[in-house]
Structures are given as structure tokens and as C-alpha cells.
Enzyme design. Structure first.
Site, short mmCIF file in Angstrom:
data_model
loop_
_atom_site.label_atom_id
_atom_site.label_comp_id
_atom_site.label_asym_id
_atom_site.label_seq_id
_atom_site.Cartn_x
_atom_site.Cartn_y
_atom_site.Cartn_z
N GLU A 185 27.85 44.44 20.95
CA GLU A 185 27.51 43.32 21.83
C GLU A 185 28.45 42.14 21.60
OE1 GLU A 185 23.34 42.44 21.61
OE2 GLU A 185 23.53 40.50 22.60
N LYS A 238 19.36 46.43 15.63
CA LYS A 238 20.56 45.65 16.00
C LYS A 238 20.94 44.83 14.78
CE LYS A 238 21.16 41.65 19.05
NZ LYS A 238 21.09 41.23 20.45
N ASP A 278 25.78 43.10 17.04
CA ASP A 278 26.03 41.93 17.88
C ASP A 278 26.88 40.95 17.09
OD1 ASP A 278 26.04 39.84 19.64
OD2 ASP A 278 23.86 39.55 19.70
N HIS A 302 17.28 34.18 9.54
CA HIS A 302 17.93 35.00 10.55
C HIS A 302 19.32 34.45 10.77
CE1 HIS A 302 17.10 38.10 13.55
NE2 HIS A 302 17.83 37.40 14.42
N LYS A 317 18.50 38.01 29.97
CA LYS A 317 17.62 37.03 29.30
C LYS A 317 17.24 35.94 30.29
CE LYS A 317 19.96 37.67 24.92
NZ LYS A 317 20.77 37.18 23.84
N ASP A 375 26.88 39.60 26.66
CA ASP A 375 25.69 38.76 26.49
C ASP A 375 26.05 37.33 26.90
OD1 ASP A 375 23.27 37.67 25.86
OD2 ASP A 375 23.43 37.86 23.69
N LYS A 415 23.14 41.84 13.15
CA LYS A 415 23.89 40.65 13.51
C LYS A 415 25.09 40.56 12.57
CE LYS A 415 22.29 38.14 16.32
NZ LYS A 415 22.30 38.22 17.81
N GLU A 428 14.74 44.23 23.22
CA GLU A 428 14.78 43.76 21.83
C GLU A 428 13.74 42.67 21.60
OE1 GLU A 428 18.82 42.26 21.35
OE2 GLU A 428 18.25 40.38 22.30
C1 MUC Z 1 21.68 37.32 20.85
O1 MUC Z 1 22.82 36.92 20.83
O2 MUC Z 1 21.49 38.45 21.28
C2 MUC Z 1 18.83 38.13 19.99
C3 MUC Z 1 18.41 38.78 18.91
C4 MUC Z 1 18.91 38.12 17.82
O3 MUC Z 1 18.78 38.39 16.66
O4 MUC Z 1 19.68 37.08 18.25
C5 MUC Z 1 19.48 36.93 19.61
C6 MUC Z 1 20.59 36.40 20.40
MG MG Z 2 23.67 38.68 21.74
#
Ligand code: MUC
Ligand code: MG
Length: 385
Positions: free
Chosen positions: A236, A179, A210, A34, A285, A261, A181, A339
Site C-alpha cells: 500500500e 497489515k 502499508d 500504533h 475511506k 491510498d 505498518k 480493515e
Molecule cells: C492507512 O494509511 O491506511 C489504516 C490502518 C492503519 O493502521 O493506519 C490507517 C491508515
Molecule cells: Mg494506508
């Protein structure tokens, strides 16, 4: 009331005094790598907190981190040390159901350290809920929903693999929002990757991104236009957490809403983002807000400012995800869903009965407390050292 409690005399059953607090570091492998802008994980690191009350009931909580102190300043090592050395001594022999008082004591014992505090408070809600045979949501005002739309995060960095992974989730009716990254690669590579994903999933899935603070203002201004053309629904934390001023400038020029975030941990942070018009949405969170009550406090400021709520995660197992669901279920409006795909990215979950994912939703467990039971064998097996 749980069967085990019925055997205990009524006066002792009511004794909610906190007896012991134990913090255990666990490392659970993920099904794939990840990748985020700041780190890349192949195992998730958690601190599992077990709070035992004088009545014999045990409550469970969890603090998640992403590959050490890289996403925020806390690591599992620091979280365990803070709990063992400062938070547990401040709470032992006090009443577990005095949640606000526990917050005051924890805040006096340690500044910030919100993930550590959140894990302990989650365990208090679990223990008290289990004692009273009430879900934690009932102790937080009561649930207004029993299931929440849940997205899946694509983060291998390889668009072909990501399209295939998204297709499998769609096919199984598990997730239809993804989502992505971004920020680990160059903006050009990320925009090419997003173009491939948007084309492949067009009309069948919603995409959000994000960037985890990866961009500067000019990069963000360039990329938000590309992302808008691709039909991306939400962006994000494109800019560093400290740069609300630039977030506000980008937000004013973006047709796609921005989500805060890393820039929002406390209610004061939320107020700053609102005052500066730095985002239209906020990701909630427990690790950021220091617990379930703190999450509601941030949500209240956001709601008052007209900022929409999104149920964020840090790849929690079913333990941490359940704590989030208990509080998310009590929010009057959660328009962006959540999520909490974390339990599904682990090779094995930490509970006896994992949370239920079906019809693109994650379902609130029905049991008392957080509604989950820790799997003691797995805790032993994944415990570090
Ligand atoms: C974040 O920054 O949102 C949440 C899902 C993911 O893949 O990373 C986290 C942290
Ligand atoms: Mg985030």
C-alpha cells in the site's frame, strides 16, 4: 419503525428537516502504541457529529484522524471548526434525505475538508435511516453482503510483540490477514522485521504492508523484490501521493500488486491513478471521499478501470466503522475485504453495542441507519476538555 417514533404524530414523524448539528471532539486511548511512517498514536482523535431532525430523531457520524493533521491535512480541531462555522449553517433547515443536495451545499460552503463532510453525511444517513426504519445500506442501493473479511494491523514496530499479537488474533479466529505498518524505521530494518513476521506466520496468515508514502522510487524497487520473495500479497502506498508516475513504474516491475491510498481522495484522483496505471487496488475511506456517496463514486471509477476495491479505515470507532460497513456492503465486489479493526484497538468503544467480529469477519449491524447507538456516557467521558 423505532418505538420512540411511534409516539410522534405521523405528520411530524415525516418531518426530516435538519434542526441542529453538533460536533464534539473526543480522544479515546488505544490498547497499544500504533506507529506509522508519519506519526505514532496512543489515543485516537475523533469528531462525533450529532444531527437532530425536526422529528426528534438523532443521527450520528464520525470523522477519524491519526494524531493530528499528519496523515492528511485535516485535524479534529479543523474538522470541528469547519462543521460549526461552514457546514452546519449550510444545512440547517434543509431536508436530511436530500443527500445529493446536502453534498452540493457542503461543497459550496467548503473546499475539500472531506473528513468533516463525511462525518456530517454519515449522520444524515443515520438520522434518515432511523426515521424510515431502514439501514443506510438500503438508501445506498441495498446490501449484497452481511459480513466482510476483516484484517488486523500490526504497528508496534517490534516483531516479537507483533508475532505474539498476530498469534492471539489467529487463535481467537478474529483475523487471519495482517497489515504491517512499515516506513517508520529504515527500509533495511523493516525488511528484517517483515522476514521475521513472514517466517513466523507462514502458511497460516496473509500479510500485506502499508508504507504510508515513506519510500522513494529506488527504495521501493529494492523492497518490492524482497516483499515478493516473502510472499507479501499487497503493497500500500509505497511512494508519495503526488508521484503516480513513479508508482506506475514500480507497479510495472512488481509481481506484488500496489494499492493506492493517500493518492486517491476524489473520483478525479481515481481516474488519474487508472490512466497512469499507478495501482491495481484502491483503499476506500469516507474521510478521503467526503461521505458514503463519494465513496461509491470513487468505487465506480475504480470498477470501470478494472481496479480492485479494498475497504480502508482510519482507526474509526464502531460509529465510523458502521458507516463504512453500510457503504461497503453495497459494493458489488470487494475482493480485498476490509480493515475495520478500529473498534478493537480502542480501550473502550463509543457505542452501546460494539460491532461483531467473528470467524475472521466483521458483521454488518442489523438496526436502522448506521445500525449503532452512541453511548452518551462515553461521549461525555471522552469529550476533550
Ligand atoms: C492507512 O494509511 O491506511 C489504516 C490502518 C492503519 O493502521 O493506519 C490507517 C491508515
Ligand atoms: Mg494506508
Amino acid at each position: 419503525m423505532p418505538d420512540t417514533l411511534l409516539a410522534i404524530p405521523a405528520d411530524l414523524r415525516r418531518d426530516l428537516t435538519i434542526g441542529t448539528i453538533r460536533a464534539t471532539i473526543v480522544d479515546v486511548p488505544t490498547v497499544r502504541q500504533h506507529k506509522l511512517s508519519s506519526t505514532s498514536v496512543t489515543a485516537q482523535n475523533y469528531v462525533i457529529v450529532q444531527v437532530r431532525l425536526a422529528n426528534g430523531v438523532e443521527g450520528i457520524g464520525e470523522a477519524a484522524t491519526l494524531g493530528g493533521p499528519r496523515w492528511s491535512e485535516e485535524s479534529v480541531e479543523s474538522i470541528k471548526a469547519t462543521i460549526d462555522t461552514y457546514l452546519a449553517p449550510a444545512l440547517i433547515d434543509t431536508q436530511a434525505d436530500h443527500f445529493e443536495s446536502a453534498r452540493v451545499r457542503m461543497n459550496a460552503a467548503a473546499k475539500r475538508n472531506n473528513a468533516a463532510k463525511g462525518a456530517v453525511e454519515s449522520a444524515l444517513f443515520d438520522a434518515v435511516g432511523k426515521t424510515l426504519n431502514l439501514p443506510a445500506s438500503a438508501l445506498l442501493g441495498g446490501a449484497v453482503r452481511a459480513a466482510i473479511p476483516v484484517l488486523w494491523t500490526l504497528a508496534s514496530g517490534d516483531p516479537a510483540q507483533e508475532i505474539e499479537e498476530a498469534e492471539r488474533k489467529l487463535q481467537a479466529s478474529l483475523h487471519n490477514t495482517f497489515k504491517v505498518k512499515i516506513g517508520a524505521q529504515s527500509p533495511t530494518a523493516d525488511m528484517a522485521r517483515m522476514t521475521k513476521l513472514a517466517r513466523a506466520l507462514e502458511g497460516r496468515a496473509t500479510l500485506i504492508v502499508d508504507a504510508n508514502q515513506a519510500w522513494d522510487e529506488t527504495t521501493a524497487l529494492r523492497c518490492v523484490r524482497v516483499l515478493a520473495d516473502l510472499g507479501i500479497s499487497l503493497i500500500e502506498q509505497p511512494l508519495p501521493a503526488w508521484n503516480n508516475v513513479a508508482m506506475a513504474r514500480v507497479s510495472a516491475r512488481s509481481s506484488v500488486p500496489l494499492m493506492a491510498d493517500e493518492s486517491v481522495f476524489t473520483p478525479h484522483d481515481m481516474l488519474d491513478v487508472a490512466r497512469q496505471a499507478a495501482a491495481e487496488v484502491v483503499s476506500l475511506k469516507i474521510v478521503k471521499h467526503g461521505g458514503l456517496i463519494g465513496t461509491k463514486a470513487v468505487a465506480a471509477v475504480a470498477e470501470a478501470a478494472g481496479i480492485s476495491l479494498y475497504g480502508g479505515c482510519l482507526l474509526e470507532s464502531s460509529v465510523g466503522a458502521a458507516a463504512h460497513l453500510q457503504v461497503f456492503a453495497t459494493l458489488s465486489d470487494l475482493p480485498w475485504g476490509c480493515e475495520h479493526f478500529g473498534p478493537q484497538i480502542l480501550t473502550e468503544d463509543l457505542v452501546t453495542e460494539p460491532l461483531r467480529f467473528a470467524d475472521f469477519h466483521i458483521h454488518l449491524p442489523t438496526g436502522p441507519g448506521l445500525g449503532i447507538t452512541l453511548d452518551a456516557d462515553k461521549l461525555r467521558r471522552f469529550a476533550r476538555g
